[in-house]
Design a protein around this motif. Structure first.
Motif, short mmCIF file in Angstrom:
data_model
loop_
_atom_site.label_atom_id
_atom_site.label_comp_id
_atom_site.label_asym_id
_atom_site.label_seq_id
_atom_site.Cartn_x
_atom_site.Cartn_y
_atom_site.Cartn_z
N LEU A 170 114.11 86.90 -49.87
CA LEU A 170 113.20 86.98 -48.73
C LEU A 170 112.62 85.60 -48.40
CD1 LEU A 170 111.58 88.54 -46.64
CD2 LEU A 170 109.94 89.13 -48.44
N VAL A 171 112.19 84.87 -49.43
CA VAL A 171 111.64 83.53 -49.21
C VAL A 171 112.70 82.62 -48.60
CG1 VAL A 171 110.68 81.49 -50.33
CG2 VAL A 171 109.98 83.77 -51.09
N LYS A 172 113.89 82.65 -49.14
CA LYS A 172 114.98 81.82 -48.63
C LYS A 172 115.27 82.15 -47.17
CE LYS A 172 119.88 80.72 -49.32
NZ LYS A 172 121.10 81.03 -50.13
N HIS A 173 115.29 83.44 -46.83
CA HIS A 173 115.57 83.85 -45.45
C HIS A 173 114.51 83.33 -44.48
CE1 HIS A 173 116.69 86.36 -42.04
NE2 HIS A 173 115.45 86.79 -41.99
N ILE A 174 113.24 83.48 -44.84
CA ILE A 174 112.16 83.01 -43.95
C ILE A 174 112.21 81.50 -43.80
CG2 ILE A 174 109.65 82.79 -43.71
CD1 ILE A 174 109.42 85.57 -44.99
N PHE A 175 112.37 80.79 -44.90
CA PHE A 175 112.45 79.32 -44.84
C PHE A 175 113.65 78.88 -43.99
CE2 PHE A 175 110.03 77.95 -48.95
CZ PHE A 175 108.85 78.41 -48.38
N THR A 176 114.79 79.51 -44.19
CA THR A 176 116.00 79.13 -43.44
C THR A 176 115.83 79.42 -41.96
OG1 THR A 176 117.41 79.56 -45.36
CG2 THR A 176 118.48 79.52 -43.21
N GLN A 177 115.29 80.59 -41.65
CA GLN A 177 115.10 80.99 -40.26
C GLN A 177 114.17 80.03 -39.52
OE1 GLN A 177 112.93 84.71 -39.59
NE2 GLN A 177 114.54 85.35 -38.18
N LEU A 178 113.07 79.62 -40.17
CA LEU A 178 112.08 78.79 -39.50
C LEU A 178 112.41 77.29 -39.60
CD1 LEU A 178 108.79 80.65 -40.42
CD2 LEU A 178 110.15 80.81 -38.33
N SER A 179 113.46 76.95 -40.30
CA SER A 179 113.88 75.55 -40.33
C SER A 179 115.08 75.31 -39.41
CB SER A 179 114.25 75.13 -41.76
OG SER A 179 115.36 75.86 -42.23
N SER A 180 115.52 76.36 -38.72
CA SER A 180 116.68 76.25 -37.82
C SER A 180 116.22 75.88 -36.42
CB SER A 180 117.45 77.57 -37.79
OG SER A 180 117.86 77.95 -39.08
N GLY A 181 117.06 75.12 -35.74
CA GLY A 181 116.80 74.77 -34.35
C GLY A 181 117.45 75.78 -33.43
N CYS A 182 118.16 75.27 -32.45
CA CYS A 182 118.78 76.11 -31.43
C CYS A 182 119.68 77.18 -32.04
CB CYS A 182 119.61 75.23 -30.48
SG CYS A 182 120.58 76.16 -29.28
N ILE A 183 119.53 78.42 -31.53
CA ILE A 183 120.35 79.53 -32.00
C ILE A 183 121.23 80.08 -30.88
CG2 ILE A 183 118.79 80.20 -33.87
CD1 ILE A 183 117.67 82.37 -32.02
N CYS A 184 121.38 79.30 -29.81
CA CYS A 184 122.23 79.74 -28.69
C CYS A 184 123.70 79.80 -29.14
CB CYS A 184 122.11 78.76 -27.52
SG CYS A 184 120.49 78.75 -26.73
N PRO A 185 124.50 80.67 -28.53
CA PRO A 185 125.93 80.70 -28.83
C PRO A 185 126.57 79.33 -28.58
CG PRO A 185 125.30 82.63 -27.55
CD PRO A 185 124.11 81.72 -27.56
#
Length: 310
Positions: free
Chosen positions: A245-260
């Motif tokens: 869960l911690v890894k998922h939240i950190f990864t999600q909020l450290s990502s930039g653009c998620i457009c296709p």
């Protein structure tokens, strides 16, 4: 993992540091030594005994150092910090799991070594759900799910079946009654390795009783909101579900653009909020594990807030 925590949070004079799992204040005392008299050490715990012990320790070891200890669950971090009129925080620590003092008090029902009522509540005043209620009222399918998902218990269905069979005779009331049921459900060959046969089941029940994963998600997301620019968030987990869960939240909020990838121009507008400092989790040293076997499963992840929330 005290050294790793100090290196990760790097407390400076005048900082505000929040230990969301205060316990006996071991981490908080070490961190507060760097804050000086202009900083603030905040500690959160839902256990009255932990709060009292931490206050006494601060008064003895760090007299005059500014500290504020708050009763509550870190899942309510937003409300706790709002009520305390804190503007922002420079460092957050989450040391998950149940603290050693709670484990070592038989009456709390966390230990599978001592006979006690099946309780397992971190905060008995504000939580009515006990392990006894889970064991005696949940159906067999739900018991199996909890043991398998929260405890990674291979023999979850056999244990759940044994619980349901036993409680038809009389309610299951104590820890050692439950231990006997678990031992009877696990084949003798499997009981000879992997630690105490009840360890995984007791962990699963503790997580269910205290809604630990929901509280972790709420608390971690709140900490990220409250962190100042450059603020550090440090999480020590002891269970694969918590770490995931911690890894998922950190990864999600450290990502930039998620457009296709086939869209030439970004339309999502997503900007990274965090910078993850630990590509792989840090683990306890061999020396620490030798002196504290509970550290064997500890994993530490760290992230830094890139900019202050608006």
């Amino acid at each position: 993992m005290l050294k790793q925590v100090l290196d990760a949070l790097d407390p400076q004079e005048g900082d505000v540091v929040c230990d969301c799992t205060l316990g006996g204040a071991g981490h908080s005392v070490a961190l507060a030594k760097s804050l000086g008299f202009t900083g603030l050490s905040i500690g959160i715990d839902q256990d009255d005994m932990a709060l009292a012990a931490a206050s006494a320790r601060f008064e003895q070891e760090l007299p005059g150092v500014n500290h504020r200890f708050l009763k509550g669950n870190f899942g309510d971090l937003d409300k706790l910090l709002l009520d305390s009129h804190v503007a922002g925080v420079d460092g957050f620590l989450f040391d998950l799991g149940v603290s050693s003092p709670q484990l070592d008090i038989p009456a709390r029902g966390f230990s599978y070594h001592e006979n006690a009522p099946l309780d397992m509540r971190m905060d008995p005043r504000n939580n009515t759900l006990t392990a006894a209620e889970v064991i005696n009222t949940y159906n067999e399918a739900d018991l199996t799910r909890i043991l398998r998902v929260y405890g990674d218990e291979t023999f979850a269905s056999r244990i759940a079946r044994g619980i349901v069979r036993r409680r038809k005779q009389a309610p299951i009331a104590t820890t050692l009654e439950l231990v006997d049921i678990i031992k009877a459900a696990i084949p003798a060959a499997a009981r000879r390795h992997g630690g105490h046969p009840a360890r995984k089941s007791f962990q699963a029940l503790r997580i269910e009783v205290n809604h630990e994963l929901d509280m972790l998600k709420q608390g971690l997301e709140a900490a990220i909101r409250w962190a100042n620019e450059g603020g550090r968030i440090c999480v020590i987990s002891y269970h694969s579900l918590e770490d995931r869960l911690v890894k998922h939240i950190f990864t999600q909020l450290s990502s930039g653009c998620i457009c296709p990838v086939d869209i030439p121009v970004c339309v999502c507008g997503q900007q990274p909020i965090l910078q993850v400092k630990t590509k792989k989790p840090l683990v306890a040293s061999t020396e620490e594990i030798a002196s504290n076997p509970r550290a064997r499963s500890a994993k530490l992840r760290v992230a830094t807030k890139l900019f202050a929330s608006q």
